[in-house]
Structure formats: structure tokens, C-alpha cells
Design an enzyme around this catalytic site. Structure first.
Site, PDB file in Angstrom:
ATOM      1  N   ASP A   1       0.761  -1.245   0.000  1.00  0.00           N
ATOM      2  CA  ASP A   1       0.000   0.000   0.000  1.00  0.00           C
ATOM      3  C   ASP A   1       0.801   1.310   0.000  1.00  0.00           C
ATOM      4  OD1 ASP A   1      -1.589  -2.158   0.444  1.00  0.00           O
ATOM      5  OD2 ASP A   1      -2.538  -1.411   2.245  1.00  0.00           O
TER       6      ASP A   1
ATOM      7  N   GLU B   1       2.370  -9.123  12.188  1.00  0.00           N
ATOM      8  CA  GLU B   1       2.096  -8.759  10.791  1.00  0.00           C
ATOM      9  C   GLU B   1       3.403  -8.382  10.075  1.00  0.00           C
ATOM     10  OE1 GLU B   1      -0.725  -5.597  10.579  1.00  0.00           O
ATOM     11  OE2 GLU B   1      -0.989  -5.741   8.414  1.00  0.00           O
TER      12      GLU B   1
HETATM   13  C1  2M8 Z   1      -3.183  -4.381   3.927  1.00  0.00           C
HETATM   14  O1  2M8 Z   1      -4.098  -3.716   3.067  1.00  0.00           O
HETATM   15  C2  2M8 Z   1      -5.404  -3.327   3.527  1.00  0.00           C
HETATM   16  C3  2M8 Z   1      -6.140  -2.749   2.320  1.00  0.00           C
HETATM   17  O2  2M8 Z   1      -6.348  -3.773   1.373  1.00  0.00           O
HETATM   18  C4  2M8 Z   1      -5.405  -2.313   4.638  1.00  0.00           C
HETATM   19  O3  2M8 Z   1      -4.362  -1.708   4.931  1.00  0.00           O
HETATM   20  O4  2M8 Z   1      -6.466  -2.111   5.238  1.00  0.00           O
HETATM   21  C5  2M8 Z   1      -1.969  -4.788   3.073  1.00  0.00           C
HETATM   22  O5  2M8 Z   1      -0.914  -5.199   3.884  1.00  0.00           O
HETATM   23  C6  2M8 Z   1      -2.363  -5.900   2.106  1.00  0.00           C
HETATM   24  O6  2M8 Z   1      -1.241  -6.401   1.420  1.00  0.00           O
HETATM   25  C7  2M8 Z   1      -3.055  -7.050   2.838  1.00  0.00           C
HETATM   26  O7  2M8 Z   1      -3.552  -7.963   1.892  1.00  0.00           O
HETATM   27  C8  2M8 Z   1      -4.201  -6.557   3.736  1.00  0.00           C
HETATM   28  C9  2M8 Z   1      -4.762  -7.666   4.639  1.00  0.00           C
HETATM   29  O8  2M8 Z   1      -3.725  -8.352   5.299  1.00  0.00           O
HETATM   30  O9  2M8 Z   1      -3.764  -5.497   4.583  1.00  0.00           O
END
Ligand code: 2M8
Length: 536
Positions: free
Chosen positions: A261, A497
Site C-alpha cells: 500500500d 504482521e
Molecule cells: C493491507 O491492506 C489493507 C487494504 O487492502 C489495509 O491496509 O487495510 C496490506 O498489507 C495488504 O497487502 C493485505 O492484503 C491486507 C490484509 O492483510 O492489509
């Protein structure tokens, strides 16, 4: 392929890893600067029974902390990693990983984490399926199949499939913000996001199939046959709707599509996007209820994310319109390298189910040519993200530049240049204390932040991808170091994470599913000569 780290080092006559690199992978745990952590597992947030086992395994089982001599346990396959000295610790952490995956499972799929991400995410599910397949092949197949039930008619696999069972305000932006029903291509009655994520799924499906126990091979093959047209449709969508000019590379229209992101890889472009006053309805960030603001994207970046979402929603998720008008239009080397790697997986899957592998080889060849022709910047000796709006190659030195290692046909001089960078002080400083691989951003860059999301911390999914890429090119020494470092991070900090590359501390969500899944895969694949030999 070298069987195991230890065997490889012994056979190659190389110095043990701890003398080449400051990461804590010594033969004796007492060499680790922070061995006090070994008898304390609170920070790991493991179930009490599991924590007791880890403590026993680390200290009592091998005596690694209190004795000088290295273990001679022949069942240990991680060689010079800490877990080599404490095979019970490895097994206990594997059991803990499985427990995390089971606890985060919600019916037919697995949440990335209970509180922060309580829905199904696309590439998370692919990573999770790979990890789960080692102990539950059927559940792994179901994980991917469930995701593809929400595939759009265009072939796009949405980045998020919303779970009606999750509390409505658990995650923002949720279904009310996305309004996927505005698109005629979205599945009816299944709210999803309106964008996609890296297409790792064909590769994951192949890995899941490879791990199926013999008594499930027929069921697994039948599943591959069912998945194949859906996986092909996903790839075709990216090759057409996302590449209208036919350059051979798919564009992403939102940084969330990259999965990385707020990576500095597109800072110069993304940072210029101005959110017009009044463009966003008042909102509350839910992510900050569950994670420290210092770990998460800034408010300014979050507003830009939401602004792009609004533009895409207002275009009713019409791909042609979005590609023509989106202020963010980026060609990401990692996204496209994953696409290429999945085309090679599809060619293998086609062979297994009696379909024609040739179109997939040809598709991989086209991506290969375009990666090198368009994204390799020889002046910088680096693959660069390409901002199509401004026609600029972005100079930032981030982990996305290493993605093309997943191309088995990458020319040797380019592989060598990437490895040089990976081993340079930017990504592997030699500063004498503990050090962990692989940061997601150049540690020497001005904007490097060891704690903030994708702007420096280590993530196990990028480590897993690099581990695969390095092995594809016979760079097993560096690949093994990445596994050892990943294992050490988990042993120190649990299934967080992401991790601070400077001190190994964990950040973001705890009990994070893909950390558990990919830890499992790296450890078990490193134990299995068969898997190692088959890979690629
Ligand atoms: C993160 O992305 C989401 C948006 O899709 C967020 O920040 O809310 C990123 O690390 C992404 O790569 C990952 O798939 C997701 C869920 O783990 O979180």
C-alpha cells in the site's frame, strides 16, 4: 539444489552464516545478544501450553542456551538456523502457527487477523492456502475456491470479499463505502471491494496441489481442473482490461492493488495526488483501533487511498474509464513478476490436467520481454515502477525492484545486479548487532522507517517471494539466510504482521495469518528435499 542450510554450508565450504552476517543464526544460542528472550514467551502471545513447550524446547530440550556444543540432532534440517538446535522448538512453533491459522478461520476461509482484517483478502488467502495445505489439503482448496466464488465476470478477483458475519463497523472502508453492486460485473449478493491484488493464486494452487497427500491426489487434480478456467480468467483480465495499450504489463489503479500500500515505490506519484476539499464524506479510521498509528499509513496517505476509491466507485468500476482517467496508474515490477510466475504455474497446471501449456509459456514470455524492455533501468541497475500518467520510472530502492527474481528466465547479469543490491548495506547492513532480512525499503534512504507498514519493515510474504526467486536462480545461500532470519523473527516476536529490521520487534496485528502460513511453508519446505527439488 542444496538440501538444507547446514548441509549446504558444509558442502560449499562457506563460513557459517553468523560470521558472514550479523543476523542471529549462530550454532549456539548463547551467541545471540538477546538470549534472555528464549525463556520468556509472553511476547509471542502463544497459548499457554504452547508457550511452555517453546520455553522447554529452547532451553531444556537441547540445552542450547546453557551449553556450548552445537546440536547433533540429525533430524534438524534448518542447519545453522536457531531451530536446528531446538527441533522441538521448531515443531512447537509449527504447532502454534497451525493454531493461529485455525483460530483465524471463519467457516470456509481465513481472516488475515481477527480484529484488524476481519474479512477475506485475496492474496492473503493464497498465502494462507499454501501454509494450510501442509496439514489440511482440503481446507486449503476450500480457501481458494471460496475466494474465487466472488470473482467478477470480468475475471477480476477482488482484493476483499466482505464477510456478512463480521460486525459492520469492524473494518473501514467496508461494503457501504465500496458499493461493488454498482458494477454489472460484480457478483450479486456478495459485497466485495472494487479493485484487485497481486495474482499469486495460480502459483498457490499449484503449491497446494503439490502438498496434497497421496490419498487425495485425485480430489486435488479434480479441484485443479475446476480452478483452472477461473485462474486463466484472472490472468486474462490483467492482460487485457489492465493493459489496453498492449505493452505486456498490467497497470494497477490503486496502491492497495499492489498489496504494498504505502510503499515508497510510488511516493513521487501518489504523494502528488491532492484530495479536493469536500471530496470525502466524514469517516473514522478503524485500523487505528487495532494498531499503533506509528505503524500504520499516515492520515494523509489514507485520505488519498479513500479518494482513489471514491473515483473508482463513481466510475462504477468500469475498467476502461478508470484506466483512462485515474490519477494513479502504475506498473509495478513485483505485481507483474507475480503474474509471470503464475503463468508458469498455469503452464504446469495445464500439463497436469491435459490442457495446452503453450499459451501460458507464451504469456510468460511476453511479460518477461516487457519487464526487461520497460522496467529495467540499466543506469540504476534496478527494476523501477513505471508511473504511466507522467511516464516516469520511479527511482526509489524498494523490495518491489527485486520481484523479477521470480522470472526463471531472468538474464544472469540482472540476477547478479539484484543480488548485489540485496547484499548491499541498503538491505543487509553489517553493523555488528542483530540484523534481519529483508527490509522493504533501502535502510539508508531518507524516508526509511523501520516501523511504518510498507516503508521499511520486514514482511514474511515478501521474504517468501524472494526466497522462491533466489532459489530459482540457484542463490541458495542468500535464500537460506532469508529463511533463517524469518524463523528468528517469529521465534523472537511471534506471528506478527511485520517486523522492525533493526531490532526484530513485531508490529501491526498479532497472530497474523500469512506470517503463520508462510513460516510453516518455509520451514517445512526446507525440511523436505523433495519439495526443494521440485520447486520452480
Ligand atoms: C493491507 O491492506 C489493507 C487494504 O487492502 C489495509 O491496509 O487495510 C496490506 O498489507 C495488504 O497487502 C493485505 O492484503 C491486507 C490484509 O492483510 O492489509
Amino acid at each position: 539444489m542444496a538440501q538444507f542450510v547446514g548441509a549446504y554450508l558444509a558442502a560449499s565450504g562457506k563460513a557459517p552464516m553468523h560470521s558472514r552476517s550479523p543476523i542471529c543464526v549462530s550454532r549456539s544460542l548463547k551467541d545471540c545478544p538477546d538470549n534472555s528472550l528464549l525463556s520468556r514467551t509472553d511476547h509471542l502471545q502463544l497459548p499457554r501450553s504452547v508457550a511452555a513447550e517453546v520455553d522447554k524446547g529452547a532451553v531444556g530440550d537441547t540445552g542450547a542456551v546453557s551449553q556450548d556444543q552445537p546440536t547433533s540432532d540429525p533430524s534438524s534440517h534448518l542447519g545453522s538456523g536457531d531451530l536446528a538446535m531446538a527441533p522441538r522448538t521448531a515443531d512447537t512453533l509449527l504447532a502454534a502457527a497451525r493454531e493461529v491459522l485455525d483460530a483465524n478461520r471463519s467457516g470456509r476461509y481465513t481472516r488475515p487477523s481477527q480484529a484488524l482484517y476481519p474479512h477475506q483478502w485475496s492474496w492473503d488467502s493464497a498465502f494462507i492456502a499454501v501454509g494450510r495445505s501442509w496439514h489440511d489439503a482440503e481446507g486449503a482448496r476450500l480457501e481458494l475456491e471460496t475466494l474465487f466464488e466472488a470473482q467478477w465476470e470480468t475475471g477480476m478477483v477482488p482484493s476483499i470479499v466482505f464477510d456478512a458475519a463480521a460486525p459492520p463497523d469492524a473494518y473501514f472502508p467496508g461494503p457501504d463505502a465500496w458499493q461493488s453492486e454498482r458494477s454489472p460485473s460484480a457478483p450479486r449478493g456478495r459485497p466485495t471491494s472494487g479493485i484487485t491484488q497481486p495474482p499469486i493464486h495460480a502459483r498457490a494452487a499449484l503449491e497446494v496441489h503439490r502438498h496434497a497427500p497421496p490419498d487425495q491426489s485425485a480430489a486435488s487434480l479434480a479441484w485443479l481442473e475446476r480452478m483452472y478456467p477461473r485462474l486463466v480468467a484472472q490472468q486474462r483480465y490483467l492482460a487485457t482490461a489492465r493493459d489496453p495499450r498492449g505493452i505486456g504489463l498490467a497497470t494497477i489503479v490503486h496502491p492497495w492493488e499492489s498489496g504494498l500500500d504505502d510503499s515508497p515505490a510510488w511516493d513521487r506519484d501518489f504523494g502528488r495526488i491532492e484530495v479536493p476539499g469536500g471530496a470525502l464524506a466524514p469517516y473514522q479510521r478503524r485500523d487505528l483501533d487495532h494498531a499503533s498509528p506509528a505503524d500504520r499509513p499516515t492520515d494523509a496517505d489514507y485520505a488519498r487511498f479513500l479518494y482513489l476509491l471514491t473515483l473508482e466507485r463513481d466510475a462504477n468500476y468500469d475498467d476502461a474509464r478508470i484506466v483512462a482517467t485515474s490519477p494513479f496508474l502504475m506498473v509495478d515490477p513485483l505485481f507483474n513478476a507475480i503474474r509471470l510466475w503464475s503463468e508458469h504455474a498455469l503452464s504446469e497446471i495445464a500439463g497436469l490436467i491435459g490442457a495446452d501449456p503453450e499459451p501460458h509459456r507464451a504469456a510468460a514470455g511476453r511479460i518477461h520481454d516487457a519487464l526487461i524492455g520497460e522496467l529495467w533501468v540499466s543506469r540504476r541497475q534496478r527494476f523501477c515502477a513505471w508511473d504511466l500518467r507522467r511516464d516516469q520510472r520511479e527511482p526509489e530502492d524498494t523490495v518491489v525492484s527485486f520481484g523479477p527474481l521470480l522470472d526463471p528466465d531472468l538474464p544472469r547479469p540482472i540476477v547478479a545486479a539484484i543480488c548485489r543490491e540485496l547484499e548491499s548495506p541498503s538491505f543487509r547492513p553489517r553493523r555488528g548487532g542483530p540484523h534481519y532480512l529483508v527490509p522493504t525499503f533501502d535502510e539508508r534512504a531518507a524516508g526509511f522507517d523501520p516501523e511504518r507498514y510498507w516503508r521499511g519493515p520486514i514482511w514474511l510474504n515478501t521474504n517468501w517471494l524472494l526466497w522462491h526467486g533466489l532459489r530459482l536462480h540457484g542463490r541458495s545461500g542468500l535464500a537460506d539466510e532469508i529463511v533463517a532470519s524469518s524463523v528468528e523473527l517469529v521465534r523472537r516476536s511471534g506471528f506478527r504482521e511485520y517486523f522492525d529490521p533493526l531490532d526484530g520487534s513485531g508490529h501491526g496485528s498479532d497472530r497474523f495469518s500469512w506470517s503463520a502460513a508462510l513460516f510453516t511453508d518455509m520451514v517445512l519446505a526446507s525440511r523436505s528435499p523433495l519439495t526443494m527439488a521440485n520447486n520452480g
